[in-house]
Design an enzyme around this catalytic site. Structure first.
Site, short mmCIF file in Angstrom:
data_model
loop_
_atom_site.label_atom_id
_atom_site.label_comp_id
_atom_site.label_asym_id
_atom_site.label_seq_id
_atom_site.Cartn_x
_atom_site.Cartn_y
_atom_site.Cartn_z
N ARG A 62 0.62 -1.29 0.05
CA ARG A 62 -0.01 -0.14 -0.02
C ARG A 62 1.02 1.22 0.03
NH1 ARG A 62 -4.85 0.35 -1.45
NH2 ARG A 62 -5.24 -1.37 0.16
N ARG A 85 1.69 -6.89 -9.63
CA ARG A 85 1.86 -6.42 -8.28
C ARG A 85 2.32 -7.35 -7.22
NH1 ARG A 85 -2.90 -2.66 -5.69
NH2 ARG A 85 -4.66 -4.43 -5.87
N HIS A 155 0.43 3.28 -10.65
CA HIS A 155 -0.50 3.83 -9.72
C HIS A 155 -0.01 4.49 -8.32
CE1 HIS A 155 -3.87 3.54 -6.57
NE2 HIS A 155 -4.62 2.79 -7.27
N ASP A 199 -12.43 9.42 -6.73
CA ASP A 199 -11.76 8.39 -7.31
C ASP A 199 -12.30 8.60 -8.87
OD1 ASP A 199 -10.91 5.98 -8.48
OD2 ASP A 199 -12.02 4.77 -7.10
N GLU A 256 -2.18 9.01 -11.14
CA GLU A 256 -1.61 7.78 -11.91
C GLU A 256 -1.93 8.12 -13.42
OE1 GLU A 256 -4.23 4.65 -10.54
OE2 GLU A 256 -4.64 5.99 -8.58
O1 TA6 Z 1 -6.79 3.92 -8.73
C1 TA6 Z 1 -7.87 3.80 -7.94
C2 TA6 Z 1 -8.53 2.84 -7.64
O2 TA6 Z 1 -8.61 1.85 -8.23
C3 TA6 Z 1 -9.79 2.92 -6.38
O3 TA6 Z 1 -10.77 2.60 -6.78
C4 TA6 Z 1 -9.17 2.25 -5.07
O4 TA6 Z 1 -9.92 1.00 -4.98
C5 TA6 Z 1 -7.78 2.12 -5.32
O5 TA6 Z 1 -7.27 1.93 -6.87
C6 TA6 Z 1 -6.89 1.18 -4.79
O6 TA6 Z 1 -6.91 -0.31 -4.81
P1 TA6 Z 1 -6.41 -1.27 -4.03
O7 TA6 Z 1 -6.62 -2.59 -4.94
O8 TA6 Z 1 -4.89 -1.30 -4.13
O9 TA6 Z 1 -6.84 -1.33 -2.89
#
Ligand code: TA6
Length: 281
Positions: A62, A85, A155, A199, A256
């Site tokens: 994260r 990932r 991301h 988002d 991103e």
């Molecule tokens: O890029 C934004 C997103 O798609 C959000 O909708 C949110 O869920 C985030 O990515 C994080 O995703 P993750 O699977 O890392 O918790």
């Protein structure tokens, strides 16, 4: 300061730390070719990283820069944001030049990937740091006999002093998808501020984005990635995300470089690359 390439262990995971002669440094995990730290020359850490991350193969970290491939989010049957990932990549080349340091990681298909995504591919992530600048380039080659298509993103979790202080410029006039509601809008604001869950997928976002904090800024450019995603989970979602501290949303902002709206199509043997460049200002 150590200039060069160091193989290190970062929260129990193998990683490479690259340091340019000017002092700029970045740390990249073999897991996911995931950048977990970037400190420009003479500067401070510019990436957000949650210390509640699992730091385990098979689980996403994260923070930093997750490489979402070959699927963005839940737009398909693969694990969310794809499998790249979640698995270990191979470090293939790291070197230091007069005014830069760079590292390259690769990932190719294997039995496990072919079970869920039946394609032969080679993916490469190159990280280059120099002075105030970070370049991240994702290259994809279709090594199979059938066409393939993918979505994806770099991301990037930017570290913010306080996300409510931030102004994001460069998105005015763009069409975007508001992901939580599934509704599309045109961006009417000149500065986007973060005051609630945000988002969004901005389509065909061709101008650079400026992330302004009161005391510093980041300029973000990209090539070949058509879209820009802006994400902050805000308070309620932040508390619900197990590997993010309850107040984590205050100190992060994802901007991103993404290929979401129109999947990238690759004929057999064809290649694609996309790059995100971030400059600390
Ligand atoms: O890029 C934004 C997103 O798609 C959000 O909708 C949110 O869920 C985030 O990515 C994080 O995703 P993750 O699977 O890392 O918790």
């Amino acid at each position: 300061m150590t200039t060069g390439i160091e193989k290190i262990t970062f929260n129990g995971l193998p990683a490479v730390r690259i340091t340019a002669p000017d002092g700029a440094t970045a740390t990249i995990l073999n897991l996911g070719a995931h950048i977990v730290s970037w400190i420009p020359a003479g500067g401070d850490e510019r990436l957000y990283l949650s210390d509640k991350s699992a730091f385990k193969v098979g689980e996403a970290v994260r923070g930093g820069v997750p490489v979402c491939f070959p699927q963005f989010g839940g737009r398909g049957n693969l694990p969310k944001h794809g499998f790249a990932r979640l698995v270990e990549w191979t470090e293939t080349e790291s070197r230091v030049g007069k005014d830069f340091a760079t590292a390259t990681f690769t990932l190719t298909d294997d039995e496990a990937s072919r079970k869920i995504w039946p394609h032969a591919f080679a993916v490469e992530l190159t990280v280059l740091i120099s002075g105030q600048r970070l370049d991240i380039e994702l290259g994809v080659k279709n090594q199979g006999e059938n066409a393939l298509s993918f979505t994806g993103a770099l991301h990037t979790y930017l570290r913010m002093r306080e996300v409510e202080e931030v102004k994001i410029e460069g998105l005015h006039g763009l069409r975007y998808l508001d992901a939580p509601t599934g509704v599309e809008h045109d961006e009417t604001g000149v500065d986007l501020t973060i005051e609630a869950e945000t988002d969004r997928v901005y389509f065909d976002a061709n101008r650079p984005v400026l992330v302004r904090e009161p005391h510093r800024s980041l300029g973000i450019g990209k090539e070949n990635f058509a879209d820009v995603v802006v994400w902050n989970p805000w308070e309620k979602n932040s508390a619900a995300i197990a590997d993010l501290p309850d107040n984590g949303f205050r100190y992060m902002l994802c901007v991103e470089a993404a290929a979401v709206n129109k999947p990238v199509e690759l004929a057999p043997g064809a290649e694609w690359w996309g790059r995100q460049t971030i400059a600390a200002l």
